[in-house]
Scaffold this motif. Structure first.
Motif, PDB file in Angstrom:
ATOM      1  N   LEU A  51      -7.963  -1.377   3.898  1.00  0.00           N
ATOM      2  CA  LEU A  51      -6.953  -2.007   3.054  1.00  0.00           C
ATOM      3  C   LEU A  51      -7.394  -2.042   1.598  1.00  0.00           C
ATOM      4  O   LEU A  51      -6.565  -2.118   0.689  1.00  0.00           O
ATOM      5  N   GLN A  52      -8.710  -1.970   1.370  1.00  0.00           N
ATOM      6  CA  GLN A  52      -9.208  -1.887  -0.011  1.00  0.00           C
ATOM      7  C   GLN A  52      -8.799  -0.563  -0.639  1.00  0.00           C
ATOM      8  O   GLN A  52      -8.364  -0.507  -1.788  1.00  0.00           O
ATOM      9  N   SER A  86      -2.922  -0.743   8.007  1.00  0.00           N
ATOM     10  CA  SER A  86      -2.543   0.639   7.701  1.00  0.00           C
ATOM     11  C   SER A  86      -3.161   1.552   8.750  1.00  0.00           C
ATOM     12  O   SER A  86      -4.387   1.595   8.904  1.00  0.00           O
ATOM     13  N   LEU A 145       1.728  -5.307  -0.276  1.00  0.00           N
ATOM     14  CA  LEU A 145       0.777  -4.453   0.437  1.00  0.00           C
ATOM     15  C   LEU A 145       0.906  -4.638   1.945  1.00  0.00           C
ATOM     16  O   LEU A 145       1.302  -5.704   2.416  1.00  0.00           O
ATOM     17  N   ALA A 149      -5.066  -0.723  -1.310  1.00  0.00           N
ATOM     18  CA  ALA A 149      -4.795  -1.523  -2.501  1.00  0.00           C
ATOM     19  C   ALA A 149      -5.114  -0.746  -3.775  1.00  0.00           C
ATOM     20  O   ALA A 149      -4.395  -0.833  -4.782  1.00  0.00           O
ATOM     21  N   GLU A 150      -6.191   0.035  -3.735  1.00  0.00           N
ATOM     22  CA  GLU A 150      -6.574   0.853  -4.894  1.00  0.00           C
ATOM     23  C   GLU A 150      -5.487   1.886  -5.200  1.00  0.00           C
ATOM     24  O   GLU A 150      -5.103   2.083  -6.363  1.00  0.00           O
ATOM     25  N   ALA A 197      -2.345   1.673  -4.263  1.00  0.00           N
ATOM     26  CA  ALA A 197      -1.128   0.950  -4.662  1.00  0.00           C
ATOM     27  C   ALA A 197      -1.175   0.608  -6.147  1.00  0.00           C
ATOM     28  O   ALA A 197      -0.180   0.730  -6.867  1.00  0.00           O
ATOM     29  N   THR A 198      -2.344   0.176  -6.614  1.00  0.00           N
ATOM     30  CA  THR A 198      -2.501  -0.143  -8.035  1.00  0.00           C
ATOM     31  C   THR A 198      -2.241   1.094  -8.889  1.00  0.00           C
ATOM     32  O   THR A 198      -1.551   1.025  -9.913  1.00  0.00           O
TER      33      THR A 198
END
Length: 465
Positions: free
Chosen positions: A124-125, A114, A110, A128-129, A131-132
């Motif tokens: 970034l949360q 960004s 990650l 990350a969501e 990206a998952t």
């Protein structure tokens, strides 16, 4: 015609020629040099250096990788890792058992930060969501490997179809939904860099799972990746590699005679651009696929069998380039490793295709922060596809100006100092490379790669591609 720099000084024994001095050609030469059945061996390299797309340059006060950057999957099953360890090119951390056991799933880590094109930072949360979601779908695409049929032909179409279904379940406001799609679009661009393609719509879904990801945390060479190929060259007998010797045509499956070897006939005669000819019993061709695509009609005489020629045409070969920017002072945090760029008005579900000159930089995934060289600070940007090829046509000044404007825009700092200098790769323009690396394109299969490795003629004599 006498073959200048003849393949063997004495008659007798099999004469073997390797075309291409990249890591594949050097690896083949290493293997053959240890075999008593092949006493006469040469490697013909078109350029002035060995290594192919492994190219380390001393710049910015340190060593930067213009080509290959990491050893992916550095563990016991990786021959590159094994060679690097054998030559003592890796540090204690890279060689540790712990490092070799890390399973990344082949996914890029990650970002540390960004930036959106609006000048705001992206949570970034939220990154990350997304990206998952994205990497979960990428993992799903590998499950079609042994399926009787696939729902769509390409990886890109599958990802977009699944994302479209997820979007219907999003309950956030319209602005957040758009931002999520823009972040997903940046992951699409990243995956294009990983696959070396312009678009994931070009990458075949069915064979995508054939690519095996080895365990191990990606690692780099502290003194440059090219140290590996330099060691490989040094391990060969002196003068095995002939530099600046581009091959024009491989004449194969014939019966060739040379005055230098009276009474002998050879099934292969390798003709170079400078007119020299090398008579050999076997030739191993390790040139990049992009070069083969461009020279297919003239590089082999007689032409390759139809099935081999078709495989060369069908397999994908794209361009992935790097852009290095040097700064006097970093604008990023000390622990920053990866800067992601997100363009607010983009979405993988829309097929917008603005003119390259107006929007090539939008394909840039962001920047990896390189370890500082004394007081020098360097960012390394990655960009793939047609936008990457267009970037090669621009001057350094144009690239520098454009990316200065981009960085000022995304950071929201109109006074951000411009980078001091720029260095970039141009793999598509390179005449003996014509791109970066291959992928299994829609309409081709992994079997096409295996087909290219089969020797010619069918009985195993002569040329091998």
């Amino acid at each position: 015609m006498e073959a200048t720099g003849s393949v063997g000084e004495a008659p007798g024994g099999r004469r073997v020629l390797v075309v291409g001095g990249g890591i594949a050609g050097l690896g083949a030469a290493q293997r053959l040099c240890g075999h008593s059945a092949f006493p006469h061996l040469r490697v013909l390299e078109a350029t002035a250096r060995a290594g192919g797309r492994i190219r380390s340059e001393r710049s910015f006060g340190g060593v930067v990788e213009v080509g290959a950057h990491w050893i992916h999957g550095p563990s016991r099953g990786n021959p590159v890792f094994q060679l690097a360890a054998e030559y003592g090119l890796l540090g204690e951390k890279e060689l540790s058992e712990e490092n070799q056991l890390v399973d990344t799933g082949g996914h890029v880590g990650l970002p540390s930060v960004s930036y959106a094109s609006s000048g705001a930072r992206v949570s970034l949360q939220l990154v990350a969501e997304m990206a998952t979601l994205f990497y979960g779908l990428i993992d799903q695409t590998r499950e079609f490997l042994h399926a009787a049929e696939t729902p769509v032909p390409s990886v890109g179409e599958y990802l977009k179809k699944e994302i479209g279904q997820h979007v219907t379940g999003w309950t956030e406001d319209e602005e957040t939904r758009k931002l999520k799609l823009a972040v997903l679009n940046s992951f699409f661009n990243l995956e294009c860099c990983v696959s070396g393609t312009h678009s994931m719509d070009l990458v075949a879904l069915a064979p995508f799972g054939e690519y095996t990801v080895l365990p191990g945390l990606d690692c780099t060479f502290s003194k440059g990746y090219q140290g590996l190929t330099n060691c490989m060259v040094a391990s060969l007998p002196e003068d095995t590699v002939v530099f600046e010797k581009p091959v024009k045509t491989i004449h194969w499956n014939g019966s060739f005679q040379e005055a230098a070897f009276p009474g002998e006939t050879f099934p292969v005669s390798v003709e170079c651009e400078d007119g020299d000819r090398f008579p050999v019993h076997h030739v191993i061709v390790t040139v990049p696929l992009g070069f083969l695509k461009e020279r297919l009609d003239t590089f082999f005489d007689p032409p390759l069998p139809a099935e081999k020629a078709e495989a060369i045409r069908k397999i994908g070969f794209g361009t992935n380039n790097k852009i290095f920017l040097e700064f006097e002072e970093p604008f990023w945090e000390p622990d920053c490793q990866l800067i992601q760029l997100v363009w607010d008005d983009t979405s993988p579900l829309e097929d917008a295709a603005p003119a390259l000159q107006d929007a090539w930089f939008r394909k840039l995934i962001g920047f990896v922060v390189l370890p500082a060289f004394a007081s020098v600070h360097v960012l390394c940007g990655f960009i793939a596809g047609l936008e990457s090829e267009f970037m090669e046509t621009l001057s350094d000044e144009e690239v520098l100006l454009c990316l200065t404007q981009v960085l000022r825009r995304v950071t929201g700092n109109p006074r951000l100092p411009a980078p001091k200098s720029v260095l970039r790769s141009r793999w598509h323009s390179a005449p003996y490379t014509r791109g970066s690396y291959s992928y299994v394109a829609v309409g081709s299969t992994g079997g096409d790669l295996d087909l290219l490795a089969q020797p010619l003629p069918a009985d195993g004599a002569g040329a091998q591609g």
